[in-house]
Design an enzyme around this catalytic site. Structure first.
Site, PDB file in Angstrom:
ATOM      1  N   GLU A 123       0.835  -1.189   0.000  1.00  0.00           N
ATOM      2  CA  GLU A 123       0.000   0.000   0.000  1.00  0.00           C
ATOM      3  C   GLU A 123       0.876   1.247   0.000  1.00  0.00           C
ATOM      4  O   GLU A 123       1.773   1.382   0.853  1.00  0.00           O
ATOM      5  CB  GLU A 123      -0.900  -0.002   1.237  1.00  0.00           C
ATOM      6  CG  GLU A 123      -1.967   1.063   1.182  1.00  0.00           C
ATOM      7  CD  GLU A 123      -2.569   1.349   2.549  1.00  0.00           C
ATOM      8  OE1 GLU A 123      -3.285   2.336   2.667  1.00  0.00           O
ATOM      9  OE2 GLU A 123      -2.280   0.592   3.489  1.00  0.00           O
ATOM     10  N   LEU A 155      -5.825  -1.852  -0.248  1.00  0.00           N
ATOM     11  CA  LEU A 155      -5.484  -1.827   1.181  1.00  0.00           C
ATOM     12  C   LEU A 155      -5.969  -3.147   1.798  1.00  0.00           C
ATOM     13  O   LEU A 155      -7.081  -3.226   2.329  1.00  0.00           O
ATOM     14  CB  LEU A 155      -6.186  -0.626   1.829  1.00  0.00           C
ATOM     15  CG  LEU A 155      -5.696  -0.114   3.176  1.00  0.00           C
ATOM     16  CD1 LEU A 155      -6.346   1.218   3.473  1.00  0.00           C
ATOM     17  CD2 LEU A 155      -5.981  -1.084   4.301  1.00  0.00           C
ATOM     18  N   GLU A 197      -4.080  -6.478   3.664  1.00  0.00           N
ATOM     19  CA  GLU A 197      -2.870  -7.210   4.041  1.00  0.00           C
ATOM     20  C   GLU A 197      -2.958  -8.685   3.645  1.00  0.00           C
ATOM     21  O   GLU A 197      -1.950  -9.294   3.268  1.00  0.00           O
ATOM     22  CB  GLU A 197      -2.607  -7.075   5.542  1.00  0.00           C
ATOM     23  CG  GLU A 197      -2.159  -5.675   5.968  1.00  0.00           C
ATOM     24  CD  GLU A 197      -3.318  -4.684   6.042  1.00  0.00           C
ATOM     25  OE1 GLU A 197      -4.488  -5.118   6.010  1.00  0.00           O
ATOM     26  OE2 GLU A 197      -3.040  -3.472   6.145  1.00  0.00           O
ATOM     27  N   PHE A 234       2.582  -0.954   8.534  1.00  0.00           N
ATOM     28  CA  PHE A 234       3.048  -1.054   9.921  1.00  0.00           C
ATOM     29  C   PHE A 234       2.901  -2.511  10.351  1.00  0.00           C
ATOM     30  O   PHE A 234       1.912  -3.162   9.993  1.00  0.00           O
ATOM     31  CB  PHE A 234       2.213  -0.177  10.862  1.00  0.00           C
ATOM     32  CG  PHE A 234       2.503   1.287  10.740  1.00  0.00           C
ATOM     33  CD1 PHE A 234       3.454   1.899  11.546  1.00  0.00           C
ATOM     34  CD2 PHE A 234       1.836   2.062   9.801  1.00  0.00           C
ATOM     35  CE1 PHE A 234       3.728   3.254  11.424  1.00  0.00           C
ATOM     36  CE2 PHE A 234       2.099   3.409   9.674  1.00  0.00           C
ATOM     37  CZ  PHE A 234       3.053   4.016  10.482  1.00  0.00           C
ATOM     38  N   ALA A 235       3.830  -2.996  11.143  1.00  0.00           N
ATOM     39  CA  ALA A 235       3.757  -4.391  11.600  1.00  0.00           C
ATOM     40  C   ALA A 235       2.442  -4.652  12.327  1.00  0.00           C
ATOM     41  O   ALA A 235       1.930  -5.766  12.320  1.00  0.00           O
ATOM     42  CB  ALA A 235       4.932  -4.709  12.513  1.00  0.00           C
ATOM     43  N   ASP A 236       1.911  -3.591  12.952  1.00  0.00           N
ATOM     44  CA  ASP A 236       0.653  -3.720  13.699  1.00  0.00           C
ATOM     45  C   ASP A 236      -0.521  -4.077  12.788  1.00  0.00           C
ATOM     46  O   ASP A 236      -1.563  -4.494  13.266  1.00  0.00           O
ATOM     47  CB  ASP A 236       0.343  -2.392  14.394  1.00  0.00           C
ATOM     48  CG  ASP A 236       1.571  -1.805  15.052  1.00  0.00           C
ATOM     49  OD1 ASP A 236       1.640  -1.800  16.281  1.00  0.00           O
ATOM     50  OD2 ASP A 236       2.475  -1.346  14.318  1.00  0.00           O
ATOM     51  N   ILE A 270      -0.522  -6.299  10.248  1.00  0.00           N
ATOM     52  CA  ILE A 270      -0.397  -7.571   9.523  1.00  0.00           C
ATOM     53  C   ILE A 270      -1.550  -8.514   9.836  1.00  0.00           C
ATOM     54  O   ILE A 270      -1.805  -9.448   9.087  1.00  0.00           O
ATOM     55  CB  ILE A 270       0.961  -8.259   9.804  1.00  0.00           C
ATOM     56  CG1 ILE A 270       2.099  -7.336   9.386  1.00  0.00           C
ATOM     57  CG2 ILE A 270       1.101  -9.549   9.012  1.00  0.00           C
ATOM     58  CD1 ILE A 270       3.469  -7.909   9.609  1.00  0.00           C
ATOM     59  N   HIS A 294       0.711   1.559  16.171  1.00  0.00           N
ATOM     60  CA  HIS A 294       1.842   1.949  15.318  1.00  0.00           C
ATOM     61  C   HIS A 294       3.170   1.736  16.043  1.00  0.00           C
ATOM     62  O   HIS A 294       4.156   2.353  15.692  1.00  0.00           O
ATOM     63  CB  HIS A 294       1.738   3.418  14.900  1.00  0.00           C
ATOM     64  CG  HIS A 294       0.543   3.733  14.053  1.00  0.00           C
ATOM     65  ND1 HIS A 294      -0.719   3.895  14.554  1.00  0.00           N
ATOM     66  CD2 HIS A 294       0.433   3.900  12.710  1.00  0.00           C
ATOM     67  CE1 HIS A 294      -1.563   4.170  13.568  1.00  0.00           C
ATOM     68  NE2 HIS A 294      -0.896   4.167  12.434  1.00  0.00           N
TER      69      HIS A 294
END
Lengths: 370, 346
Positions: free
Chosen positions: B51, B80, B82, B105-107, B109, B151
């Protein structure tokens, strides 16, 4: 003829075996016979594997009885060994149609040493690189986003291949389903989505999966055409798959095909009492009377190609012998060696798995299976 | 080759020696960009997507300029989604590409978690080696940027717990570049966590010539004899500050940067702890189920006889990541120092 978003499923042959008005069939007698034998193989495979299950020689079985026309139609509508299929767990008819051998499929179902997948998954997760049939995961709908990625790769590489992904009606409730269709449409991925709508996700009917009037109509929201065929009419399924796959090859972009069929048996041995617990005998009987194999037989008879009782019995007996032979060979191959448990986690073997190997070697020594 | 800089700090060993001595100073995020650029140039199979990675170049600008150079076919924006981004990477890899997917952001996933754990991690194993998916998921990770708990999280342990995935977290520009190249050129799915608070804070010399950093080898950031600090990712600068403070008091601290968690360098950690007798394990993820629990377990199992003090852990707290107490939550130099003193005084 195949048209997008029809109200009724496309049929070539009616339930009583008559050619629908305006339809012609160009199949040779040999081609019709091959379809009949392939569908009979799927049916009899079911029967033998249920017996195997009752004998305790395998642990899980999910019948495809009632869905033979859908699965054989899908496989024969494609170019085996050329197109790719991400199937779902009940797709033994698709796998057989793509060229996986009985021995390979039974070996997977027994988790035997002869399993191409090395006994890593429970029954119904066969896969073959040779047949371009990708080993499946059990998590519902998770095969859809990878299928889209594969189709994107085919477009990127300029390959004349189609990626087909199959799934049941239950999968259409999953987030992965929506994400995949949306991604495919936006990317123009040459992906053929096929819903084998057998109307039950274990005990949940399709009317409790969606309030939409059908599955195929949902394609409109993603910006792709949706098609609808009678999944018990093998000729209709085959034509739809072939037409849509060729269209995709010619640049049509992704499409959704819904095959309306019915799972006559239980979901698996986990719900062998399906007729008592969640659906009526009348419903099952109604769909049993729409048997896809008998429909093809009626059509063939009208074409002057009647299958006699002796002929049928010989074919069935041969299939049973073939399955028994495949099972015997799979059982004779034994269980995978303990060492193979630690293989294929990664392309290389990292140190922690080398340590695990040493730990296991202490227990198992240099011998094979314990 | 191991070099010692004028500051006394031990540089990262080079896994493949550059052919020319030239170096350039880059930030960590510039190293990521240059690694991607180099791989896109080197191999037509490499594609970069996610994204906002295209015209925008990613929200942190890790892919800035790549679409302009390589075109929309190779560097492109996706919906958008994941699950679709990660899942598409799996399928692309099966069919022969080298996908590098970015998750913003890893948050975020979460929707792609099933794709990582059910598909990417298991495809090679479940198919008996018939299929594989060499792919990379890059994602900014960790706290320290006032991002609140959506985040700032450090979810690496989820992926370390899933056999089949390799898990990487660099802390220097050199390692970011070398490890990312290894990830893209490798044959397995890799979770590549980038500590976002070091994106521009970490600067360093990086060879202009091609090099890679091998997975499963810790970097010895400094050598010592009294205590071992083990960390990875965003905590490394603070771990070194604690080591500096101890050095000023005459304590000789060895600092190890794991760099890759799966595989992790068990041998290097055990050898160091056997030498120093004391271990302080530092990470910013919540403590329960933290990857350092595995490191502590191994030290206890295999180096118990060498220990002069209990193994200490300094970690994030077992709360969602807080916005206002951003710096309180992170294991800064003071908390690391306290743990070291506790181990030294035991």
């Amino acid at each position: 003829m195949l048209e997008a978003f029809p109200l009724m499923p496309d049929q070539i042959v009616s339930e009583d075996g008559q050619l629908q008005p305006g339809e012609t069939v160009t199949h040779t007698p040999a081609e019709l016979r091959a379809l009949w034998e392939q569908m009979t193989l799927v049916r009899e495979f079911d029967r033998k594997l249920v017996t195997l299950l009752r004998q305790g020689r395998t642990t899980f079985y999910a019948q495809a009885s009632g869905m033979e026309a859908t699965q054989v139609g899908i496989a024969t509508g494609l170019r085996p060994g050329h197109d790719w299929v991400w199937g779902y767990y009940r797709d033994q008819g698709v796998a057989l149609g793509l060229g996986m051998t009985l021995h390979e499929i039974v070996s997977q179902m027994l988790g035997s040493n002869s399993d191409l997948n090395k006994g890593r998954q429970m029954p119904h997760h066969a896969g073959s690189a040779r047949c371009r049939f990708v080993s499946g995961s059990s998590s519902i709908a998770s095969q859809l986003p990878p299928a889209v990625g594969m189709a994107m790769a085919q477009a990127y590489l300029g390959l004349d291949e189609v990626t087909v992904v199959t799934f049941g009606d239950g999968a259409t409730s999953e987030g992965d389903w929506h994400a995949a269709l949306n991604m495919a449409a936006v990317q123009g991925a040459p992906c053929l989505f096929i819903c084998e709508n057998n109307q039950w996700a274990i005990s949940t009917p399709v009317t409790r999966q969606t309030r939409a009037e059908s599955i195929h109509i949902k394609a409109r929201a993603y910006g792709m055409p949706g098609y609808f065929v009678d999944g018990n009419d093998v000729l209709a399924v085959q034509r739809a798959v072939r037409t849509l796959a060729d269209g995709i090859r010619a640049g049509s972009g992704p499409v959704l095909l819904e095959c309306l069929t019915y799972r006559v048996g239980s979901h698996s041995n986990a719900d062998a009492d399906a007729e008592k617990s969640y659906r009526t005998r009348d419903e099952v009987n109604a769909w049993t009377s729409r048997d896809p194999i008998e429909r093809l037989e009626r059509f063939m008879a009208r074409q002057g190609q009647e299958i006699g009782a002796q002929d049928r019995a010989q074919v069935v007996a041969r299939i049973h012998r073939d399955v028994e032979d495949a099972v015997a060979r799979a059982e004779a191959s034994g269980q995978p060696d303990w060492r193979t448990m630690l293989e294929d986690v990664y392309a290389d073997t990292p140190s922690h798995l080398r340590h695990a190997y040493e730990d296991l070697r202490q227990e198992y020594g240099s011998g094979g299976t314990k | 080759m191991t070099a010692t800089s004028s500051t006394g700090r031990q540089d990262t060993p080079q896994d493949t020696a550059p052919t020319a001595p030239e170096t350039v100073t880059l930030t960590l995020i510039q190293a990521v960009t240059e690694a991607l650029r180099g791989e896109l140039r080197r191999d037509d199979r490499v594609v970069v997507f996610g994204e906002d990675v295209g015209a925008r170049g990613g929200v942190f600008l890790a892919t800035a300029g790549l679409q302009a150079e390589f075109g929309v076919r190779r560097v492109f924006d996706t919906p958008l989604a994941e699950a679709a981004i990660v899942g598409a990477a799996v399928g692309m890899a099966v069919r022969g590409l080298r996908p590098v997917a970015e998750i913003q952001f890893a948050d975020y996933i979460g929707p792609g978690f099933d794709q990582l754990t059910s598909q990417a991690a298991k495809l090679r194993y479940r198919s008996g080696g018939q299929f594989s998916c060499p792919m990379v998921v890059r994602t900014p990770s960790g706290g320290g940027v006032k991002g609140g708990h959506h985040h700032s999280q450090s979810p690496e342990a989820y992926y370390c717990h899933t056999p089949g995935l390799k898990v990487v977290m660099p802390s220097t520009p050199y390692d970011a570049m070398g490890l990312l190249r290894t990830a893209i050129r490798g044959e397995d799915p890799v979770m590549f966590f980038e500590p976002k608070r070091l994106y521009r804070a970490a600067k360093g010399e990086v060879p202009t010539a091609d090099f890679t950093v091998e997975f499963g080898r810790a970097a010895v950031r400094r050598t010592g004899t009294d205590l071992t600090i083990v960390g990875y990712g965003g905590v490394m600068p603070d771990a070194e500050k604690a080591a500096d403070a101890l050095a000023a008091e005459g304590v000789s601290v060895e600092v190890l940067d794991l760099r890759t968690l799966v595989p992790w360098d068990r041998e290097a950690v055990l050898a160091s702890v056997e030498k120093t007798g004391r271990a302080v394990l530092v990470s910013e993820a919540p403590r329960i189920g933290n990857f350092m629990g595995e490191v502590a377990s191994r030290i206890g199992e295999e180096a118990f006889g060498s220990l002069l003090a209990p193994v200490m852990q300094v970690a994030g707290f077992d709360t969602p990541y807080p916005y206002a107490q951003d710096r309180v939550y992170l294991p800064g130099p003071a908390r690391i120092l306290n743990a070291c003193v506790k181990a030294l005084q035991y």
